[in-house]
Enzyme design. Sequence first.
Site, PDB file in Angstrom:
ATOM      1  N   ASN A   1     -34.159  48.728  54.335  1.00 56.84           N
ATOM      2  CA  ASN A   1     -33.499  47.539  53.961  1.00 56.84           C
ATOM      3  C   ASN A   1     -34.425  46.393  53.216  1.00 56.84           C
ATOM      4  O   ASN A   1     -34.197  45.482  52.772  1.00 56.84           O
ATOM      5  CB  ASN A   1     -32.561  46.976  55.031  1.00 56.84           C
ATOM      6  CG  ASN A   1     -31.220  47.473  54.762  1.00 56.84           C
ATOM      7  OD1 ASN A   1     -30.597  47.960  53.537  1.00 56.84           O
ATOM      8  ND2 ASN A   1     -30.314  47.663  55.899  1.00 56.84           N
TER       9      ASN A   1
ATOM     10  N   CYS B   1     -28.332  53.873  61.593  1.00 61.24           N
ATOM     11  CA  CYS B   1     -28.417  54.201  60.163  1.00 61.24           C
ATOM     12  C   CYS B   1     -29.726  53.733  59.518  1.00 61.24           C
ATOM     13  O   CYS B   1     -30.293  54.124  58.549  1.00 61.24           O
ATOM     14  CB  CYS B   1     -27.529  53.320  59.333  1.00 61.24           C
ATOM     15  SG  CYS B   1     -28.180  51.591  59.164  1.00 61.24           S
ATOM     16  N   PHE B   2     -30.941  53.453  60.636  1.00 57.76           N
ATOM     17  CA  PHE B   2     -32.301  53.199  60.503  1.00 57.76           C
ATOM     18  C   PHE B   2     -32.723  52.401  59.418  1.00 57.76           C
ATOM     19  O   PHE B   2     -33.718  52.600  58.596  1.00 57.76           O
ATOM     20  CB  PHE B   2     -32.831  54.590  60.242  1.00 57.76           C
ATOM     21  CG  PHE B   2     -32.282  55.931  61.094  1.00 57.76           C
ATOM     22  CD1 PHE B   2     -32.063  55.575  62.312  1.00 57.76           C
ATOM     23  CD2 PHE B   2     -31.876  56.875  60.744  1.00 57.76           C
ATOM     24  CE1 PHE B   2     -31.446  56.783  63.247  1.00 57.76           C
ATOM     25  CE2 PHE B   2     -31.186  57.947  60.954  1.00 57.76           C
ATOM     26  CZ  PHE B   2     -30.817  57.845  62.469  1.00 57.76           C
ATOM     27  N   CYS B   3     -31.621  51.303  59.032  1.00 55.65           N
ATOM     28  CA  CYS B   3     -31.923  50.327  58.057  1.00 55.65           C
ATOM     29  C   CYS B   3     -31.927  50.994  56.643  1.00 55.65           C
ATOM     30  O   CYS B   3     -32.734  50.642  55.984  1.00 55.65           O
ATOM     31  CB  CYS B   3     -33.252  49.586  58.507  1.00 55.65           C
ATOM     32  SG  CYS B   3     -33.037  48.321  59.589  1.00 55.65           S
ATOM     33  N   ASN B   4     -31.601  52.280  56.542  1.00 51.27           N
ATOM     34  CA  ASN B   4     -31.579  52.802  55.311  1.00 51.27           C
ATOM     35  C   ASN B   4     -30.273  53.225  54.931  1.00 51.27           C
ATOM     36  O   ASN B   4     -29.718  54.486  54.865  1.00 51.27           O
ATOM     37  CB  ASN B   4     -32.425  54.261  55.411  1.00 51.27           C
ATOM     38  CG  ASN B   4     -32.759  54.799  54.068  1.00 51.27           C
ATOM     39  OD1 ASN B   4     -31.822  54.818  53.311  1.00 51.27           O
ATOM     40  ND2 ASN B   4     -33.926  55.537  53.948  1.00 51.27           N
TER      41      ASN B   4
END
Length: 500
Positions: A155, A413-416
């Site tokens: 992100n 979501c692992f910032c992805n």
Amino acid sequence: MQTSNPTRTGGTVSDHDEPDYRQALERFLASHPAYQNTTHLDELRAKDYSRLDRLGHVYLDYTGGGLYAESQLDAHHALLRDGVFGNPHSHNPSSLAATVLVDEARETVLSFFNADPAEYDVIFTLNASHALKLVGESYPFGEGSCYLVSYDNHNSVNGIREFARRGGAEVVYVPVRKPDLRLDADLIERGLTQQTPCPHKLFAYPAQSNFSGVRHPLEWIERAQSLGWDVLLDSAAFTPTNRLDLSVVKPDYVPLSFYKMFGYPTGLGALVARREALAKLRRPWFAGGTITLASVQDAGWYHLAPGHTGFEDGTVDYLGLPAVTIGLNHLRSVGIEAIHERVTALADWLLAEMTTLQHSNGAPMVRIFGPTDTVDRGATIAFYLLDPAGEVYDVHRVEQLAGELRISLRTGCFCNPGDGEIAHEISRDEMAGCFAESDVPVTLNDCQRLIHDATGKVPNTIRLSLGIASNFADVHRFIRFAEDFRDRDAPSTMEATETR
Ligand SMILES: Cc1ncc(COP(=O)(O)O)c(C=O)c1O
């Protein structure tokens, strides 16, 4: 069928003595002979990461944060204990001593990445996100300029689109494809060639995905540059286990977080940038330390300092930076190639085991998001655990159960979001529900619940990742933990999530 709640301990360090473990290790070593070249990492773990085994931890979140060696702490603390260091913006002895350390850290970063100091400069930042923000806020986005960006991005790379949009640039996304979550080379080529009239064009993609572990081709850098693009190569998830050689590939902007590479210190990263590309950036303000001169008698009077100085606001972390030199020298002495070789072998074994785990009815126990072999992929594995009917086991419950065994996994979501949306087949219309009301913030949990309630999809993932101190016992212990889910029903996943 049993109800959900695996209780077995999932293995302890004493597993090493069990025949099951010894046989698995023998088979692993026979099928991965290159692993034997990395036995110095076992010695290193015993000496420098001994807390892992002493405390019974299985650390599987290196993409979240690397682990530091105990010797790094000793070296840093000894340096601080035996020196007198003052603010480097001066010329007294303590200030000059600090300047030497800061310069040394900068030189070590350049030499670690084999970057020619005449070609590359290093700006110290708080982390990779801060490095990305420096590029985003300073890149000359304007009417008719372009920001070409892959779906597979953190992100902090996605967020640059806000600067791009504000400047009037066109933002174009290139999707990843299922099942491998790779970028399609033809679509990249189309994106690069279709945007040619733009005066300023920035192309951003990660060298390695922090979601799927996919390594994207570095050849795109030169191709994009030959078409007039500036290239931002997000290397935060790549550099802990891969060699980035800036004499071979020459991206314009390279954001990094040092804690991901060697664990300590946190709060320090860098933007390694080609000097030519750096000169293109226009800072939106000035600060102490970034100018040669400013006057208060005219609001327009100031001179920004050239190179990295113009980008390092205020006082640099002059006591933390020597720990970067120590950390990079530590990695150098261990050998990034050895780390790469070791985690690749362990990931290969894990992927093979995970993809063959089955319930008694023959149903698969694991679904991997991303490639299931180690060709052009790193040791970061995103997955679900599935029950015998194919239901997804609640990821937070899995994380909790793993945590009870001191196994550190990551979920979410692992910032992805791009990889997650493609992996879980979330359509634009399904996502739209999470953005219907712009004045009420919708949390990730709210959004996951909305999508789950509307579609039955579970847009949530588990991730494990390997790094410098990983060994066979770690991955074996994870597989034993996963085996405990055999023939167990998944509880109502979203209800379990709500208890958090
Ligand atoms: C690929 C990638 N880019 C950027 C970042 C942001 O790093 P930081 O949170 O240290 O700024 C991360 C963090 O996980 C990452 O994995």
